[in-house]
Motif scaffolding. Structure first.
Motif, mmCIF file in Angstrom:
data_model
loop_
_atom_site.group_PDB
_atom_site.id
_atom_site.type_symbol
_atom_site.label_atom_id
_atom_site.label_comp_id
_atom_site.label_asym_id
_atom_site.label_seq_id
_atom_site.Cartn_x
_atom_site.Cartn_y
_atom_site.Cartn_z
ATOM 1 N N SER B 45 0.858 -1.225 0.295
ATOM 2 C CA SER B 45 -0.099 0.177 0.329
ATOM 3 C C SER B 45 0.765 0.746 0.240
ATOM 4 O O SER B 45 2.111 1.351 0.691
ATOM 5 N N ASN B 46 0.356 2.274 -0.726
ATOM 6 C CA ASN B 46 0.959 3.222 -0.182
ATOM 7 C C ASN B 46 -0.360 4.525 0.043
ATOM 8 O O ASN B 46 -1.500 4.411 -0.037
ATOM 9 N N ALA B 51 -5.460 6.015 0.717
ATOM 10 C CA ALA B 51 -7.039 7.403 0.436
ATOM 11 C C ALA B 51 -8.063 6.256 0.151
ATOM 12 O O ALA B 51 -9.367 6.723 0.064
ATOM 13 N N ASP B 52 -7.623 5.876 -1.310
ATOM 14 C CA ASP B 52 -8.590 5.546 -2.357
ATOM 15 C C ASP B 52 -9.379 4.491 -2.079
ATOM 16 O O ASP B 52 -10.799 4.413 -2.241
ATOM 17 N N LEU B 90 1.139 15.981 3.651
ATOM 18 C CA LEU B 90 0.906 15.061 4.858
ATOM 19 C C LEU B 90 2.109 15.118 5.315
ATOM 20 O O LEU B 90 3.265 15.407 4.059
ATOM 21 N N THR B 91 2.739 15.162 6.572
ATOM 22 C CA THR B 91 3.501 14.819 7.153
ATOM 23 C C THR B 91 4.089 13.359 6.870
ATOM 24 O O THR B 91 3.087 12.616 6.618
ATOM 25 N N SER B 92 4.963 13.192 7.446
ATOM 26 C CA SER B 92 5.071 11.704 7.404
ATOM 27 C C SER B 92 4.461 11.296 8.156
ATOM 28 O O SER B 92 3.978 9.562 7.749
ATOM 29 N N GLU B 93 4.372 11.601 9.586
ATOM 30 C CA GLU B 93 3.506 10.592 10.470
ATOM 31 C C GLU B 93 1.676 10.251 9.920
ATOM 32 O O GLU B 93 1.571 8.970 9.478
ATOM 33 N N GLU B 94 1.234 10.898 9.484
ATOM 34 C CA GLU B 94 -0.220 11.037 8.520
ATOM 35 C C GLU B 94 -0.023 10.423 7.384
ATOM 36 O O GLU B 94 -0.923 9.453 6.918
ATOM 37 N N LYS B 96 1.814 7.605 7.345
ATOM 38 C CA LYS B 96 2.139 5.771 7.712
ATOM 39 C C LYS B 96 0.873 6.232 8.444
ATOM 40 O O LYS B 96 -0.275 4.557 7.993
ATOM 41 N N GLU B 97 -0.167 6.753 8.800
ATOM 42 C CA GLU B 97 -1.525 6.385 9.549
ATOM 43 C C GLU B 97 -2.241 6.113 8.991
ATOM 44 O O GLU B 97 -3.282 5.057 8.755
ATOM 45 N N LEU B 98 -2.345 7.421 7.493
ATOM 46 C CA LEU B 98 -3.145 6.470 6.711
ATOM 47 C C LEU B 98 -2.943 5.107 6.354
ATOM 48 O O LEU B 98 -4.006 4.567 6.005
#
Lengths: 289, 606
Positions: B45-46, B51-52, B90-94, B96-98
């Motif tokens: 995933s990425n 998101a999609d 998005l931050t890198s944390e965001e 990763k969270e996604l």
């Protein structure tokens, strides 16, 4: 002179004519089945190819089957094992001498040999050798190379481009935005052309089971395209709308095709692609072919 | 069979079976399913895909607040990219969270989703499901052109069986009718290679057809060997023809077989075989030398060529057209007529490189099945029979350009004209009934008979059909339609037309036009019908005249009488005068019969 009766070995044991018939029948039947060693070598190469490709596909789809024991996991080849497998196939297929080659041609198996070689070269990344084999295969006629093998020869240039795009994406990310843009353009060009070639082949083989492989390969191409946008534009960027639409159509064709061919066991693949691409199978405005 | 022969037979059989087993092995290697390797891609995933997954695949699922916030931010970023405006990434944390939300959804993590009623991925992907789609066979189902291993082995065993029963004395009782017939069939099938040729179940069908035909027509299997030779010649011809056709169909489709097309070929072959056996039996028995003849390249058996022509004809019709032309009974009529025609005139085959017959039947079907109204099964075969019969009697005259212009068969042209005129819808006519199939055949038979017996009146100097027939028929039919009423039956009308044809064939002056534009023959019919069917006629007149034999007799007598004198409009007026006088006499209660009419008419015309 005591005559020897062929049908009597001793008083208690007689050969009836029917028995001789059966024995001779079996002897000659079995001997006539001989002289198929060349075909056997090809079959061995096919088996090795199947094992290798099977492992590779399972690795790519990150097989996570519940209850998959460690011993079963070990049966799946590692990446280096896959490379060795294809190399072994090439070695086998290149070892036929002139007489064996002629025999294979006479038995209308040479097209299959060339197709296997070309796929193995493609997986090994030996493009020059691949091109030589594909050139030879393309001049075979309908009595020498058969539907699936012929379709694969047509599709290989598309598969090669998808692989080349993947290699570019895997390179270290440039820091310069212009260079990033150049990479994106290069990848997009490779993938668009590759997917186009695969789709043309799919349309020419619209009812053959190979269409499933060609659709999945196109979906793999789309995955690479998304990866390129993520890497070279922005982590949440998406490809052009038409590319996403094409992927939705292909997923829809995959779903419809599996229903039509009653391949219930394969339905899980639809979920797989849906989950890793973030697209739905949408058939509106898609051509059925 | 002695021991030595038995051993040799066993050796040969074993070699044949072994060879087929080898070929099956090679076929299976060629057809073997192979696993095709997918191109390289990263299945992970990425953030974009994550998101999609929530935005497109499962848009309606209830989301945790944190995920909702991330998705809203994603949409803003994408819009900004599209517009080329600035945005806060998005931050890198965001990121990763996604991705974590995505993976949790895929792995059905209860910690996040237990109260959210999310629909997660339906099933895990397994080795079996991967292979089900990527292990690909060579051909689509049902299109493998190679015989299955079962067919190869069964076909070879069948061939060995045929060899045994056909050649081993005493293996088959040839003293019975069935035995004779089956022996002939087996001998003929001895030459056919079942294991390799795409014949499907044709041999079985031929076998059953032979048995059934012999049972239904026991008299055709006689003591002599001719009928047996008929079975042999026909079955060999059809088996070879069917095999060649199926191979051709497969080659045309680039090696892909079509079971439906092949089944169609074989069903028609069986039909032709049955038809030849049942219809040809007596014909062939009467003259076996002609029909079964000598089997060489120059004078091959006519039966073989008629069978091939019949099969070629039925299979080469455009799809859906055959049912308009001939059914099973019709085909039998055509085959029988074909045999008789070629028997009378072998030139139909010999002068056309054996293709003439098929061309003729095809042209007949093509020309006649395109008519208005549907006559098909009844009319067309009979017309074909008539044409074939007459062609056999006078090939050169009736079909002068057989090889170069097969469509210009003079009887075919005549038949086509006749049927077209008779089948035309009677728009605005007083007399509307449509001619029945039987009526049409009767008229056509008369036309063809007159053409064949006396072709001079119908052909021009160039040997083509002239307008005489058309003029005579059209005008006469028009007269009938104009003057007739419900008391005129189509049968009577048919006989009137036949009389017209015969008159015109005898004397061309009947076609000369009167000042009113009508040909004399049509004017004759018109005058008679006008008077006979006059609505003002007294009942006495109707009683005497409106009978089939009277109406027909009046027309025949009139035409015969006119034939003996110089034809002119004056003579038609005299005819009119005579018939009027006859009607007056009837009205007055005087006696009347056809002889009186004939006598009065002859006197008036002299």
């Amino acid at each position: 002179m005591h005559k020897i009766n062929l049908f009597t070995l001793n008083k208690g044991f007689r050969f009836r004519p029917q028995s001789i018939f059966l024995i001779l029948f079996l002897v000659f039947f079995l001997s006539a089945c001989g002289s198929i060693s060349t075909v056997n070598y090809l079959r061995d190469a096919q088996e090795m190819f199947n094992q290798t490709a099977m492992s590779e596909n399972q690795l790519k789809k990150s097989l996570d089957e519940p209850g998959l024991t460690t011993s079963k996991r070990e049966n799946i080849l590692s990446a280096s094992g896959v490379h060795a497998g294809y190399a072994s196939v090439i070695h086998s297929l290149n070892s036929f001498d002139t007489e064996q080659t002629n025999q294979l041609k006479q038995d209308k198996l040479w097209g299959n040999v060339l197709m296997l070689k070309s796929l193995a070269y493609y997986r090994l990344g030996e493009i020059d050798n691949l091109n030589t084999v594909v050139t030879e295969a393309k001049v075979l006629d309908a009595t020498e190379i058969f539907p699936r093998d012929k379709a694969m020869i047509s599709a290989i240039p598309g598969l090669v481009r998808i692989n080349q795009a993947y290699r570019v994406i895997q390179l270290p990310t440039p820091s310069d935005n212009n260079e990033k843009n150049n990479r994106l353009v290069e990848v997009e060009s490779l993938l668009h052309k590759g997917i186009e070639i695969l789709d043309e082949t799919r349309q020419k083989n619209a009812t053959h089971p190979i269409r499933f492989f060609l659709i999945e390969s196109q979906l793999a191409g789309y995955k690479n395209l998304v990866a390129a946008y993520v890497k070279f534009v922005n982590p949440v960027a998406v490809p052009q709308e038409q590319d996403t639409k094409n992927a939705e159509c292909n997923l829809w064709r995959l779903t419809q095709g599996l229903i039509k061919d009653e391949l219930k066991k394969a339905q899980a693949n639809v979920s797989f692609w849906q989950n890793i691409l973030g697209v739905k199978a949408l058939g509106a405005k898609c051509s059925s072919q | 069979m002695g021991t030595a022969e038995l051993i040799l037979f066993a050796i040969q059989s074993a070699i044949r079976l072994g060879a087929q087993a080898k070929r099956s092995f090679i076929d299976s290697t060629r057809a073997r399913a192979l696993v095709l390797p997918l191109p390289d891609f990263d299945p992970n995933s990425n953030p974009s895909i994550a998101a999609d997954y929530f935005l497109k695949v499962y848009p309606d699922v209830k989301r945790p607040r944190a995920l909702q916030r991330l998705l809203e931010k994603t949409v803003v970023i994408r819009d900004a990219i599209r517009e080329g405006s600035t945005y806060e990434p998005l931050t890198s944390e965001e990121e990763k969270e996604l991705v974590d939300f995505h993976m949790e959804a895929l792995l059905s993590s209860d910690a996040t989703w237990k109260d959210k009623k999310i629909k997660v991925g339906e099933e895990y992907i397994t080795r079996e499901s991967v292979n089900a789609m990527l292990k690909i066979r060579q051909w689509e189902k049902g299109t493998d052109p190679n015989p299955s291993p079962l067919q190869r082995m069964a076909g070879t065993i069948f061939e060995i069986g045929i060899d045994y029963y056909a050649h081993v004395p005493g293996a088959l009782d040839k003293n019975t009718r069935q035995g004779k017939a089956i022996h002939s069939l087996l001998i003929s099938l001895d030459d056919v290679q079942f294991a390799d040729k795409p014949l499907n179940d044709l041999p079985v069908r031929l076998f059953v057809a032979t048995m059934e035909t012999i049972s239904e027509n026991p008299d055709i299997v006689s003591k002599n060997t001719d009928i047996q030779k008929l079975i042999k010649v026909t079955s060999v011809a059809l088996a070879k023809d069917v095999s060649a056709r199926i191979e051709f169909l497969t080659k045309e489709r680039s090696g892909v077989r079509n079971p439906d097309l092949e089944k169609n070929v074989i069903e028609w072959a069986e039909l032709v075989f049955r038809s030849v056996l049942s219809s040809a039996g007596k014909t062939v028995a009467a003259d076996p030398n002609t029909y079964l003849g000598v089997e060489d390249d120059d004078t091959s058996a006519f039966v073989r060529h008629v069978s091939e022509a019949a099969l070629g004809f039925v299979l080469d019709q455009p799809e859906g057209e055959l049912s308009k032309a001939f059914g099973w009974d019709g085909l039998e009529v055509v085959i029988k007529a074909s045999l008789e025609a070629v028997g009378k005139n072998p030139g139909i085959l010999l002068d056309s490189d054996n293709k003439g017959l098929q061309k003729l039947i095809a042209e007949i079907a093509k020309e006649l099945s395109g008519l208005d109204n549907i006559f098909s099964a009844q009319v067309l075969p009979e017309v074909a029979r008539l044409i074939l019969e007459k062609t056999g009697e006078n090939l050169e005259l009736l079909w002068p350009e057989m090889t170069t212009r097969p469509e210009r068969h003079l009887l075919l042209t005549a038949a086509s004209q006749t049927l077209k005129i008779l089948s035309k819808k009677p728009e605005g006519a007083l007399w509307k009934p449509a001619f029945t199939s039987e009526d049409m055949l009767n008229v056509t038979e008369t036309v063809l008979g007159e053409f064949a017996a006396n072709p001079g009146w119908a052909f021009d100097a160039a040997g083509k059909v002239n307008d005489n027939l058309r003029v005579a028929l059209e005008a006469s039919v028009e007269a009938l339609r104009l003057r007739g009423n419900s008391r005129l039956s189509t049968k009577t009308a048919t006989n009137i037309l036949r009389a017209v044809i015969k008159a015109v064939a005898t004397r061309q002056e009947f076609l000369e036009e009167l000042p009113n534009g009508k040909p004399i023959v049509a004017a004759t019919v018109d005058v008679l019908m006008e008077k006979i069917f006059d609505p003002n006629n007294d009942e006495k007149v109707a009683w005497r005249l409106l009978r089939t034999e009277v109406i027909e007799g009046l027309v025949e007598v009139s035409l015969l009488a006119l034939n003996k004198c110089e034809l002119s409009s004056d003579k038609i007026d005299k005819l009119k005068g005579v018939i009027e006088a006859q009607l007056t006499a009837i009205n007055k209660g005087k006696g009347w019969d056809l002889e009186k009419f004939e006598s009065d008419l002859t006197t008036a015309l002299t």
